[in-house]
Design a protein around this motif. Structure first.
Motif: not given
Length: 217
Positions: A54, A56, A83, A103-104, A106, A113
């Motif tokens: 996961l 950033d 994320l 791709y998600i 926040k 999620l």
């Protein structure tokens, strides 16, 4: 039921702690490590058995695209789920081209999620990209299938077909798409066949790539 092993990579300790609590509350998930920058992410992923990273996008260290490429190249069978706070399609394309599986943003709901983690771990692709100002149904899309004869006329997609395409491209099953749109699974199957006929795309992966290229996600 096998446990999904997750590595959390984010430079904000408070966010990592919150994600750890959310993930470890699931009976089928386990956090196996944390990292605060790109280099540490690659190193930690090589030290422990990981199913989903996961990640950033804006951490210290190398660019996120480089980190993703290194993870995909060096670590056995990782699935990278980005994320991020960035809902710009440019970031989405960069992450996918580097090898990310999902791709998600926040601001997505916790359930989104968790669903994304399960989808990418299972080999699917998941995208949740909110674009401010865009109508819920999305634009009308026209596309000439690859095998269309020269001069063939583009076939328009209805608003509902665009909605179904978006959900399928995000990794939702036919039943999940039916539940979200409050229609029968038979209706979803009909729309899926029409999408296949109009776009000349057969697999979910092809639908996913088309949705990204058409900026539907």
């Amino acid at each position: 039921m096998s446990t999904i092993r997750v590595l959390i990579a984010d430079d904000h300790a408070v966010l990592r702690a919150g994600l750890r609590m959310l993930i470890e509350a699931q009976s089928d998930m386990q956090v196996v490590g944390e990292a605060a920058d790109g280099s540490e992410t690659v190193r930690r992923a090589g030290e422990v058995a990981v199913d989903v990273v996961l990640l950033d996008l804006t951490m210290p260290g190398p660019p996120a695209s480089v980190t993703i490429e290194r993870l995909v190249r060096l670590v056995p069978n990782p699935r990278v789920l980005v994320l991020t706070m960035h809902d710009d399609p440019v970031y989405l394309r960069t992450a996918l081209q580097a090898g990310a599986s999902g791709y998600i943003v926040k601001k997505a709901a916790d359930v989104e999620l968790l669903s994304a983690i399960r989808v990418v771990q299972g080999g699917g692709a998941f995208v949740n990209l909110t674009r401010p100002g865009e109508a819920a149904g999305g634009p009308e899309m026209r596309h000439v299938p690859r095998d269309s004869p020269a001069g063939g006329q583009p076939k328009p997609l209805s608003q509902r077909e665009v909605e179904v395409l978006r959900l399928l491209a995000q990794g939702h099953t036919n039943q999940e798409a039916a539940d979200r749109l409050a229609v029968s699974i038979k209706t979803i199957e009909t729309h899926r066949k029409r999408l296949s006929d109009k776009l000349g795309l057969k697999s979910r992966a092809e639908l996913f790539r088309f949705a990204v290229e058409a900026r539907l996600l």
